[in-house]
Design an enzyme around this catalytic site. Structure first.
Site: not given
Ligand code: NAD
Length: 297
Positions: A171, A239
Site C-alpha cells: 500500500k 500521513k
Molecule cells: P475518514 O476520516 O473518512 O474515516 C475514518 C473514520 O474513523 C471516521 O468516521 C472517524 O470518526 C472514525 N474514527 C477515528 N478514530 C476512531 C476511533 N478511535 N474509534 C472509532 N472510530 C474512529 O477516513 P477514510 O477516508 O475513510 O480513510 C480510512 C483509512 O482508509 C485511512 O487509513 C486512509 O488512509 C485509508 N484509505 C482511504 C481512501 C480514500 O479514498 N478515502 C482510499 C484508500 C485508503
C-alpha cells in the site's frame, strides 16, 4: 450468518460496511461520532456504542481508521478488540498504517488467540461504494482464505502479498505512485493552460496513450473544474507519504521523486489545505507558477 464488527465508518468504512450488509453479512458498526452509526443502522446494521460492543458476537472484526495510533488505540487496551473479541476471531485491519505497526499488531493479536490480517485498500471512495477495491493482504495463507468471502464483498482485485505487514508495504508503494501521478497530472494541466491548449481535449487524448492513468481517468475532470471535495484527504496522503519515506529510509533505498512529492503534500498540509482532496496538489503547482485557475481556465 457471519457477523462482522466494523469499526470506523468514514468515507471508506461507511460504504464498505453497507456492501457487507448487501452481501448478506450481519454488521455491527461502531464509529467515534454517532452519525455514521445511525446511518448504518438505518440500512439494516446493528449500532454499537463501544469497541467492545462492536466485537461481541462477531467472528470477523474490521477496522477502517485514519492512522496507526487510531488502530493501536482501538485494538489494544482493556476496552480494545484484543481484550474483547472471542478467541479465533479474524481481525482484518483495512486502514493504511505503518508496516511495522501492522506486524506488531499481528504478533500481539496471535498472543490473544486472534487471527490477524493487514488488508489496506486502493480504489478510493468510488471503489468503496462500488465494491471494486484493490485489496493487498498480509498475513498467513490460511487466514487469507478464511477472509476471502468478506473481502470479496468489498473488493474486486484481492491479492495475498506476503506475511504480516506486507499488505501495508505494498500500500505504501501504491501511495507513492498515486501521489507522483497526481503531481505530474497537475503539472501537465498548468503547462497546457499556459500554452492556451483546450485542456479537456488534451486530457481525452492523453488518457488514450502511454500517459494514460487512473488519475487522468478519475480525477482530471474535477481538477479542471477546480473541485477538490474529498475523496482522499491531503492529510491522509501526507500521513501515507511519511510512511513511504520512513520505510524507504529503513530499507536503504532512494526515492528522490517520492521525497519531493512528500514535501509538496506536506506544504499543502502546512498551508491548511489538509481537508481538501489530494488532487488539490494542482493548487500548489498553480501557486508555484504564479497562476490561478481563473487566469487560465
Ligand atoms: P475518514 O476520516 O473518512 O474515516 C475514518 C473514520 O474513523 C471516521 O468516521 C472517524 O470518526 C472514525 N474514527 C477515528 N478514530 C476512531 C476511533 N478511535 N474509534 C472509532 N472510530 C474512529 O477516513 P477514510 O477516508 O475513510 O480513510 C480510512 C483509512 O482508509 C485511512 O487509513 C486512509 O488512509 C485509508 N484509505 C482511504 C481512501 C480514500 O479514498 N478515502 C482510499 C484508500 C485508503
Amino acid at each position: 450468518m457471519t457477523t462482522v464488527g466494523f469499526i470506523g465508518l468514514g468515507i471508506m468504512g461507511g460504504p464498505m460496511a453497507r456492501n457487507l450488509l448487501k452481501a448478506g453479512f450481519g454488521v455491527t458498526g461502531y464509529n467515534r461520532s454517532s452519525g455514521p452509526v445511525e446511518a448504518l443502522a438505518a440500512q439494516g446494521g446493528r449500532p454499537a456504542s463501544s469497541v467492545a460492543e462492536a466485537v461481541r458476537g462477531a467472528t470477523v472484526v474490521i477496522t477502517m481508521l485514519p492512522d496507526s495510533p487510531d488502530v493501536e488505540a482501538v485494538a489494544l487496551g482493556e476496552a480494545g478488540i484484543f481484550a474483547n473479541a472471542a478467541p479465533g476471531t479474524l481481525f482484518i485491519d483495512m486502514s493504511t498504517i505503518r508496516p511495522d505497526v501492522a506486524a506488531h499488531l499481528a504478533e500481539h493479536g496471535a498472543g490473544s488467540g486472534l487471527r490477524v490480517l493487514d488488508a489496506p485498500v486502493s480504489g478510493g471512495e468510488q471503489g468503496a461504494i462500488d465494491a471494486t477495491l484493490s485489496i493487498m493482504v498480509g498475513g498467513s495463507a490460511d487466514d487469507f482464505d478464511a477472509a476471502r468471502a468478506v473481502l470479496d464483498a468489498v473488493g474486486k482485485t484481492i491479492v495475498h502479498v506476503g506475511p504480516a505487514g506486507a499488505g501495508q508495504t505494498v500500500k505504501a508503494a501504491n501511495q507513492l505512485i498515486v501521489a507522483g501521478t497526481i503531481e505530474l497530472v497537475a503539472e501537465a494541466i498548468v503547462f497546457l493552460r499556459a500554452h492556451g491548449v483546450d485542456t479537456r481535449a488534451a486530457v481525452k487524448v492523453l488518457a488514450g496513450g502511454l500517459a494514460g492513468n487512473a488519475i487522468l481517468d478519475r480525477k482530471a475532470a474535477s481538477m479542471l473544474a477546480g473541485k477538490f471535495e474529498p475523496g482522499f484527504r491531503i492529510d491522509l496522503h501526507h500521513k501515507d507519504l511519511g510512511i513511504v519515506t520512513a520505510a524507504a529510509r529503513e530499507a536503504g533505498v532512494a526515492i528522490p521523486l517520492g521525497a519531493a512529492v512528500a514535501q509538496l503534500m506536506g506544504a499543502m498540509h502546512a498551508q491548511g489545505h489538509g481537508s481538501l482532496d489530494h488532487s488539490a496538489l494542482l493548487l500548489l503547482v498553480e501557486q508555484l507558477s504564479g497562476v490561478h485557475q481563473g487566469d487560465t481556465a
